[in-house]
Every structure is written in C-alpha cells, then in structure tokens.
Design a protein around this motif. Structure first.
Motif, mmCIF file in Angstrom:
data_model
loop_
_atom_site.group_PDB
_atom_site.id
_atom_site.type_symbol
_atom_site.label_atom_id
_atom_site.label_comp_id
_atom_site.label_asym_id
_atom_site.label_seq_id
_atom_site.Cartn_x
_atom_site.Cartn_y
_atom_site.Cartn_z
ATOM 1 N N ASN A 21 0.835 -1.194 0.000
ATOM 2 C CA ASN A 21 0.000 0.000 0.000
ATOM 3 C C ASN A 21 0.881 1.258 0.000
ATOM 4 O O ASN A 21 0.880 2.043 0.954
ATOM 5 C CB ASN A 21 -0.934 -0.036 1.216
ATOM 6 N N CYS A 22 1.638 1.402 -1.091
ATOM 7 C CA CYS A 22 2.605 2.496 -1.204
ATOM 8 C C CYS A 22 2.910 2.721 -2.677
ATOM 9 O O CYS A 22 2.318 2.079 -3.547
ATOM 10 C CB CYS A 22 3.897 2.148 -0.451
ATOM 11 N N ARG A 42 -3.635 5.350 -2.965
ATOM 12 C CA ARG A 42 -4.575 5.978 -2.031
ATOM 13 C C ARG A 42 -6.020 5.861 -2.497
ATOM 14 O O ARG A 42 -6.947 6.247 -1.778
ATOM 15 C CB ARG A 42 -4.240 7.467 -1.865
ATOM 16 N N ASN A 91 0.640 3.181 3.525
ATOM 17 C CA ASN A 91 -0.614 3.082 4.266
ATOM 18 C C ASN A 91 -0.847 1.669 4.782
ATOM 19 O O ASN A 91 -0.184 0.715 4.365
ATOM 20 C CB ASN A 91 -1.785 3.511 3.379
#
Length: 465
Positions: A21-22, A42, A91
């Motif tokens: 998650n990046c 995101r 995230n």
C-alpha cells in the motif's frame, strides 16, 4: 520393440501477486513511467480494479507487504528514502481487504503484520473480523520486524536480538491460537430466540494465558470465523526462521536468485516440515519473481529496457541498505562488494554471483541494477510462451509450488501476465481455468477450512469430555 518410458506429468504452476500500500513497492523510480498507477495507492478503485484483474487470472491471492518504519540506513537519514519514495509514504494494508473482497468471490488476501509492536489480543479480533467478512479468504504474513526505525518509533532503542524476536513471536502465536482455536466452541452461538440465549456461556472459555511477554486471561471477542485461524504465511530464511516456518507456516515466500539455490531452499524447507511432524507438502512454497512479457519476445525486451530507463538506482540502494543492514551510500557504484564488511551482504552477493552470466565480482552498482525492478528476486523477460517455458522449468527443477509475482509497473505487469502467460499455462494443463469453491485454506490444500490436526495451532483446540 521396447515401449517408450512414460513421461512425468507436468507440475502445476501457482501465482500470487505481490504488492504494497505504497508507491513503487520494489521497483523504485517506476512510478514515473506514464503507464504506472502505483501513485493511485490511495484510491480504492485502484485496489478493487487490481483484485478483479487477479481473479480473472485465477491467482491464489494478493500478498500485501508492509513495514512499520522507514528505510533510513542509507545515508543515516530519511532523506534518500523520501526522495525516492521507497516504501514511504505507506498506508495500512488491512484497510484494503474488505473492499477487494466485496468485488471478488475467490481471490485470497495475505496481510503482512508484525508481532513486535501490537498486542495479540486486538490483532486477533481484527483478523477474525476479516475472515468473517471475506468468508474465509484471509491469510496473515507473520513478520518479526527488521527495520530499526520501527523499533525507535515504538519507544525502543532497537529491535530484540534475532532469535529473541522469534521467541517473542512463538508466544505471540500461542496467544492467538488459544483465542482463535480454543476460546469458542463451534456450537457456542445457539441463537435460541425462545430461551433468550444468543450464546451458550458454557461453550466460551477464557484462555488464561500468562507468559513471559503477555498476560491474556479472557475470552476471544469474536465467534468462530470460517477458518478460525487465518492461513499462516511466513518468509523467514535464517535457520531459526525456517524452523519457525516449519512449525507455523502454510505458505512460505522465498527469494533465491537461481534455480540451484531455490532447489536447495525448497529441500531444506520440506525437510524442516517433516522434522516438525508435518507432511512435506503441508506448506505451499512461492518464489519471488518478476515477469516482463508481451505478445512477442522483441516487444517484451523493448518494454524491459524502457522500464530500466525509469529505474532509480539510488532508490534501489536505499531498499538494499535496509534489507541488508549496510549503508551503501558509503561506497561508489563501481566499488567491488568485497570492500563491504558485512556478513549479511556477503552471503547475499555470493548467491548473486551464481546468477551473473558475465562472472567476476559484483559491484555496488550491479546490486542496484539487479534490485531496481522487482527487488532481490530474478526477472524473466519474453513472450508468453517463453515465460511459461521458463516458469515451468523453475518448478520442475526446484520443486517450488509457484511464484510470488512482483511488478515493474502496476497494474500493467499483472495485466500482461494475465493476458500473455496465464492462457499459455492453461493450454498446457498446468494452471487452473477456474477456482475451486471454499476458503483460502481449502483451495490451497483441498483438506478443509480449518488447520489440519498435525499443525501446531490445532493443539490449542478445546476437546469436549
């Protein structure tokens, strides 16, 4: 006339997708490529779209990596990692799963979460919740931590020593198994409307755990989920890590750069499983691999060169510094790795030298170019047929079950695999054309939804007398 020897059946090939998650995950700089969408990490639509693509490709699952710190070994600060976007900003991986599960029916989800900095009691509830919401499609990648920055930001001077981290993780899993497997009996929820009893209290039990690191006296907060314990993933490669995986893991991720090293790794893992009292095939072993493919070999190699032109070599060294615990900013790109004083990096480079077609000693720049796309695993570049040939060769020569596929660009790399490689493997009868029904554990092994009796976690089940 003698009959020809029967040919062995070709071995199946399995795929997981490897993401985070990046931005960029393990291909620093590729976020600049015009077709890369990792900047959209995101955006929930990116993740639901990726999940649909992987399910169309009949992938076993999406494995989501995570870190709870920054790669600040390179240069001794966050400056280079922030500039390159190497796994920061990052995230939380768990937040993604419910939405992706909602738009798919079969795809599994492996979530990375560390044992070092979160108490097992709330973690047990979060995983049970996801197992309910996904109808049993969730797994947990157990990590003990490797970034000193994470330890500092959680109030510690440094991480625990290597083996002590595994001691801590053993107790962590003991607490979880007691909660997931032993606290609630299968028929504890009775839904007795006439009698006014939702749950039979006699069938819900405090775990009364009192150990070196944790005291957890009470009950699990969740009723039994489809799998109870999520599928356990693990990626430890040290002798202690392999022993830990042999005791707990049902899917094991490895990253050797050559077939010879992978074959030896697979043999060691299978032997460790047997030593632990489990069957040698009781864990699926996935090797890290990056595939760059297209309709023709020429187009695939052109694509590869285009990706290399966008790669960030300093970003690759930032990642390698964190993985290896050595500040590579102190060395020139043309400096031989023999000048670097570190047991960790020497063992890694010794493995890389076996994969080097030109021979000779590797330089720091060689390491950067190797890791610039897809991290420390090997890359296969070619048409769908060429890639399928090579993947089948890796499986046949090493005994590995499948591949944890990293990306150069996302979702393009995964879309290319689904379009060009998966159909070839399906035509050859070594890759599924559809999913079998059931939970993630059932689809991986075909032996039911719950931990098998010989698994260490099953020993924490409550036996009715």
């Amino acid at each position: 006339m003698p009959h020809p020897e029967p040919q062995p059946e070709p071995q199946p090939v399995r795929f997981n997708a490897f993401d985070m998650n990046c931005v960029g995950h393990q291909s620093p700089g590729l976020w600049r490529h015009p077709q890369d969408r990792s900047r959209d990490y995101r955006d929930l639509d990116y993740w639901t779209g990726l999940a649909r693509t992987l399910e169309r490709g009949v992938f076993d699952g999406l494995f989501i990596a995570d870190v709870l710190g920054t790669y600040d070994v390179f240069g001794g600060s966050d400056e280079a990692t922030l500039r390159a976007g190497t796994q920061v900003p990052v995230n939380d991986p768990m937040m993604l799963v419910s939405a992706m599960a909602h738009v798919t029916e079969h795809l599994g989800f492996g979530i990375t979460a560390g044992t070092a900095y979160e108490h097992p009691y709330p973690f047990a509830r979060r995983m049970s919740t996801l197992d309910h919401l996904t109808r049993g499609r969730v797994g947990w990648n157990v990590v003990t931590g490797y970034l000193p920055s994470a330890a500092r930001n959680m109030g510690h001077d440094d991480q625990l020593e290597h083996d002590e981290r595994y001691d801590h993780a053993e107790e962590y899993l003991e607490v979880l198994y007691k909660l997931w497997e032993g606290s609630w009996e299968d028929d504890a929820v009775v839904l007795d409307a006439a009698g006014g009893r939702f749950t039979d209290p006699a069938k819900v039990h405090p775990i009364e755990h009192h150990g070196r690191w944790f005291d957890v006296p009470g009950i699990h907060l969740c009723e039994p989920s489809p799998q109870r314990s999520p599928v356990i993933f693990q990626a430890g490669s040290s002798p202690r890590g392999v022993a830990f995986a042999a005791r707990h893991a049902e899917a094991i991720f490895v990253a050797p750069p050559t077939k010879e090293i992978l074959a030896d790794t697979v043999r060691r893992i299978r032997a460790a499983l047997v030593e632990e009292g489990r069957a040698p095939d009781s864990a699926r072993i996935y090797a890290l691999m990056t595939v760059i493919t297209d309709a023709t070999s020429e187009a695939a190699h052109t694509k590869h060169e285009e990706y290399l032109a966008h790669a960030d070599l300093e970003g690759a060294l930032v990642l390698c510094s964190g993985w290896m615990g050595v500040d590579l900013s102190r060395y020139r790109l043309d400096e031989p790795v023999g000048a670097i004083r570190s047991n960790a990096i020497q063992s890694a480079v010794a493995a890389f030298n076996q994969a080097d077609p030109k021979g000779g000693e590797w330089t720091v720049g060689d390491i950067a170019r190797w890791a610039a796309i897809g991290g420390l695993g090997p890359r296969i570049v070619g048409s769908g047929e060429e890639v399928a040939d090579e993947l089948q060769a890796w499986v046949a020569e090493t005994g590995v079950d499948g591949f944890n596929l990293a990306y150069a660009i996302t979702p393009g790399t995964f879309e290319d695999v689904v379009e060009h490689v998966v159909p070839v493997l399906q035509e050859r009868g070594v890759y599924p054309t559809s999913y079998e029904p059931g939970t993630l554990r059932e689809r991986l092994f075909g032996r039911g939804d719950r931990l098998p009796e010989e698994h260490h976690g099953a020993s924490f089940r409550r036996v009715r007398v």
